[in-house]
Write a protein that holds these residues in place. Structure first.
Motif, PDB file in Angstrom:
ATOM      1  N   ASN A  44       0.846  -1.193   0.000  1.00 19.32           N
ATOM      2  CA  ASN A  44       0.000   0.000   0.000  1.00 19.32           C
ATOM      3  C   ASN A  44       0.881   1.242   0.000  1.00 19.32           C
ATOM      4  O   ASN A  44       2.105   1.134  -0.034  1.00 19.32           O
ATOM      5  CB  ASN A  44      -0.965  -0.011   1.208  1.00 19.32           C
ATOM      6  N   ASN A  45       0.265   2.403   0.023  1.00 19.20           N
ATOM      7  CA  ASN A  45       0.987   3.675   0.036  1.00 19.20           C
ATOM      8  C   ASN A  45       1.056   4.294   1.430  1.00 19.20           C
ATOM      9  O   ASN A  45       1.386   5.474   1.567  1.00 19.20           O
ATOM     10  CB  ASN A  45       0.321   4.669  -0.925  1.00 19.20           C
ATOM     11  N   GLU A  46       0.734   3.521   2.454  1.00 24.38           N
ATOM     12  CA  GLU A  46       0.710   4.026   3.829  1.00 24.38           C
ATOM     13  C   GLU A  46       2.126   4.162   4.387  1.00 24.38           C
ATOM     14  O   GLU A  46       2.997   3.352   4.120  1.00 24.38           O
ATOM     15  CB  GLU A  46      -0.088   3.075   4.728  1.00 24.38           C
ATOM     16  N   ASP A  77       5.331   6.402  -3.234  1.00 23.19           N
ATOM     17  CA  ASP A  77       4.513   6.912  -4.320  1.00 23.19           C
ATOM     18  C   ASP A  77       4.178   5.744  -5.243  1.00 23.19           C
ATOM     19  O   ASP A  77       5.092   5.080  -5.756  1.00 23.19           O
ATOM     20  CB  ASP A  77       5.270   8.002  -5.093  1.00 23.19           C
ATOM     21  N   ASN A  78       2.895   5.477  -5.411  1.00 26.85           N
ATOM     22  CA  ASN A  78       2.434   4.404  -6.285  1.00 26.85           C
ATOM     23  C   ASN A  78       3.034   3.047  -5.887  1.00 26.85           C
ATOM     24  O   ASN A  78       3.522   2.302  -6.728  1.00 26.85           O
ATOM     25  CB  ASN A  78       2.753   4.739  -7.750  1.00 26.85           C
ATOM     26  N   LYS A  79       3.062   2.791  -4.581  1.00 26.39           N
ATOM     27  CA  LYS A  79       3.569   1.545  -3.993  1.00 26.39           C
ATOM     28  C   LYS A  79       5.050   1.303  -4.285  1.00 26.39           C
ATOM     29  O   LYS A  79       5.511   0.171  -4.349  1.00 26.39           O
ATOM     30  CB  LYS A  79       2.730   0.350  -4.438  1.00 26.39           C
ATOM     31  N   ASP A 102       3.057   2.585  10.025  1.00 21.23           N
ATOM     32  CA  ASP A 102       2.541   3.489  11.051  1.00 21.23           C
ATOM     33  C   ASP A 102       3.515   4.637  11.373  1.00 21.23           C
ATOM     34  O   ASP A 102       3.287   5.406  12.299  1.00 21.23           O
ATOM     35  CB  ASP A 102       2.165   2.722  12.318  1.00 21.23           C
ATOM     36  N   ASN A 103       4.600   4.744  10.629  1.00 23.32           N
ATOM     37  CA  ASN A 103       5.577   5.836  10.774  1.00 23.32           C
ATOM     38  C   ASN A 103       6.118   6.012  12.188  1.00 23.32           C
ATOM     39  O   ASN A 103       6.388   7.136  12.612  1.00 23.32           O
ATOM     40  CB  ASN A 103       4.999   7.170  10.286  1.00 23.32           C
ATOM     41  N   ASN A 104       6.322   4.913  12.910  1.00 22.40           N
ATOM     42  CA  ASN A 104       6.880   5.050  14.257  1.00 22.40           C
ATOM     43  C   ASN A 104       8.372   4.716  14.309  1.00 22.40           C
ATOM     44  O   ASN A 104       8.984   4.781  15.367  1.00 22.40           O
ATOM     45  CB  ASN A 104       6.094   4.208  15.270  1.00 22.40           C
ATOM     46  N   GLY A 105       8.960   4.342  13.171  1.00 22.04           N
ATOM     47  CA  GLY A 105      10.388   4.054  13.121  1.00 22.04           C
ATOM     48  C   GLY A 105      10.778   2.712  13.695  1.00 22.04           C
ATOM     49  O   GLY A 105      11.962   2.434  13.854  1.00 22.04           O
TER      50      GLY A 105
END
Length: 154
Positions: A44-46, A77-79, A102-105
């Motif tokens: 996904n792009n998450e 960008d675009n997977k 989840d951008n928590n590193g």
């Protein structure tokens, strides 16, 4: 006599200045290279992708991202995601990647296995019999290089 002294003093001062403000020693800068790392099979792009570069066997793998040589967080960008590590001296390196949804590193884990995607240079899959090691994941850099890694989801 006084003129000869002044003449010699001027010549000596000129020579001394030359030694002070210049050097006969050749200043050699070792060449450096770039490494572009791309991953294109994201689910996904998450979030973002953490690209960690290692240059020591005792630092790899590094689940908590404390022993890396260089680290770059790439946008998705675009997977797909791609980053370039610059100014790398020639040598042996390995790369690990994390789809940090989840951008928590940190690597989000279930009971044992990661819930987010991970990957390593020279690896198409991982498992109990195929654990990441520096010797297997490493590669030589002695020119600019581009590599593609596979994101592995458990």
């Amino acid at each position: 006599m006084k003129k000869l002294f002044i003449h010699n003093f001027v010549i000596l001062a000129g020579i001394l200045s030359f030694f002070i403000f210049s050097s006969f020693k050749e200043h050699y800068k070792y060449p450096t290279f770039s490494l572009t790392v791309e991953v294109s099979n994201l689910r996904n792009n998450e979030g973002s992708v953490v690209f960690a570069l290692y240059n020591r066997e005792d630092a790899f793998p590094d689940e908590h991202y404390k022993k890396y040589y260089k680290k770059i967080v790439g946008k998705i960008d675009n997977k797909k995601s791609s980053v370039t590590f610059e100014d790398l001296p020639a040598g042996k390196y390995a790369v690990s990647i994390l789809h940090d949804e989840d951008n928590n590193g940190k690597i989000k884990k279930g009971f044992i296995l990661p819930k987010e995607g991970i990957g390593f240079s020279n690896y198409q899959s991982i498992g109990l019999g195929n654990k990441p090691t520096f010797s297997k994941a490493s590669f030589e850099i002695n020119s600019n290089l581009e590599i593609k890694l596979k994101m592995i989801y458990m």
